[in-house]
Design an enzyme around this catalytic site. Structure first.
Site, short mmCIF file in Angstrom:
data_model
loop_
_atom_site.label_atom_id
_atom_site.label_comp_id
_atom_site.label_asym_id
_atom_site.label_seq_id
_atom_site.Cartn_x
_atom_site.Cartn_y
_atom_site.Cartn_z
N ALA A 1 64.37 28.23 69.21
CA ALA A 1 63.80 27.51 70.38
C ALA A 1 64.99 26.73 71.16
O ALA A 1 64.86 26.77 72.39
CB ALA A 1 62.78 26.24 70.03
N ALA A 2 65.93 26.35 70.40
CA ALA A 2 67.21 25.75 71.14
C ALA A 2 68.20 25.83 70.11
O ALA A 2 68.29 25.91 68.94
CB ALA A 2 66.87 24.39 71.40
N THR B 1 70.53 25.93 65.10
CA THR B 1 69.36 26.78 65.82
C THR B 1 68.11 26.09 65.27
O THR B 1 67.82 26.31 64.07
CB THR B 1 69.38 28.03 65.50
OG1 THR B 1 70.66 28.73 66.00
CG2 THR B 1 68.37 29.00 66.28
N TYR B 2 67.23 25.57 66.09
CA TYR B 2 66.02 24.94 65.80
C TYR B 2 64.75 26.20 65.99
O TYR B 2 65.02 26.67 66.99
CB TYR B 2 65.63 23.76 66.62
CG TYR B 2 66.46 22.76 66.10
CD1 TYR B 2 66.01 21.77 65.10
CD2 TYR B 2 67.84 22.22 66.74
CE1 TYR B 2 66.93 21.00 64.57
CE2 TYR B 2 68.53 21.14 66.20
CZ TYR B 2 68.06 20.48 65.30
OH TYR B 2 68.61 19.61 64.52
N TYR B 3 63.82 26.31 65.06
CA TYR B 3 62.82 27.30 65.31
C TYR B 3 61.52 26.89 65.75
O TYR B 3 61.48 25.37 65.63
CB TYR B 3 62.73 27.98 64.02
CG TYR B 3 63.89 29.10 64.03
CD1 TYR B 3 63.78 30.43 64.20
CD2 TYR B 3 65.16 28.47 63.40
CE1 TYR B 3 64.82 31.30 64.30
CE2 TYR B 3 66.24 29.40 63.25
CZ TYR B 3 65.94 30.79 63.66
OH TYR B 3 66.96 31.77 63.59
#
Ligand code: ATP
Ligand code: CA
Ligand code: CA
Length: 185
Positions: A109-110, A42-44
């Protein structure tokens, strides 16, 4: 990553059959098979800094019941490889870590999912990646100290594997996924 610096090359394989061919080649070369894992990243996004702009990343990775938090700094390109600051800590309690990040204004974000086989060839970690929605890739990362030497060791490993002539990918899996979802006309 030695000394908090990540040096790695990423290349796209023709297809996932080629991944199996490279895997055979690794075994013939006596590479050590370290592990096969499923990674969920999980990218923030930062509350007041555009990471896509600054070329930084903050990520929570779940990998087979373990969790880690990683910061990556902006990339430089050296001899076909990307080099950047990288700091990682193990998370004992990933859901609390996520709550801390979100309380501070970071937003997920994704998510990128892949299956990855890790091999070790000389001083280089070779990853064979099956990325959900994207296809098959190879990454070679130097795990020792030093910069100049790193890019050279990576090229040597890629040559032994017969993939050194491949086009290098300097984009991240996340960027590749976002491009695929919203193709530019
Ligand atoms: P690792 O090598 O640490 O195992 P990986 O191979 O799974 O990671 P990479 O594609 O090499 O994934 O690196 C993650 C990338 O995601 C970084 O290059 C980072 O800059 C990028 N990234 C993070 N957030 C964003 C964003 N919002 N937009 C575009 N790129 C981003
Ligand atoms: Ca990588
Ligand atoms: Ca890496």
């Amino acid at each position: 990553a030695g000394g908090g610096v990540e040096v790695e090359a990423k290349l796209r394989l023709r297809d996932c059959r080629e991944l199996e061919e490279v895997e055979k080649r690794l075994q013939e070369l006596g590479a050590v098979h370290e592990e096969d894992v499923a990674e969920e990243d999980t990218y923030y996004q930062h509350p007041c800094r555009d990471f896509a702009e600054t070329d930084e990343a903050l990520r929570v990775r779940l990998v087979d019941g373990r969790a880690e938090l990683t910061y990556k700094g902006p990339k430089r390109i050296i001899g076909g490889s990307k080099a950047r600051a990288e700091y990682t800590i193990t998370l004992e309690d990933p859901s609390s870590a996520r709550r801390i990040l979100e309380a501070l204004g970071f937003r997920p974000a994704a998510v990128v999912r892949k299956r990855r086989s890790y091999y070790r060839l000389d001083g280089v970690s070779v990853s064979l990646d099956r990325v959900e929605g994207l296809g098959c890739f190879l990454e070679a990362e130097y795990t020792g100290e030093g910069g100049q030497e790193a890019a050279r060791a990576i090229e040597e490993a890629l040559e032994k594997l017969g993939v050194a002539e491949r086009e290098r990918i300097y984009k991240s899996y996340l960027e590749l996924l976002l491009e695929k979802k919203a193709p530019e006309a």
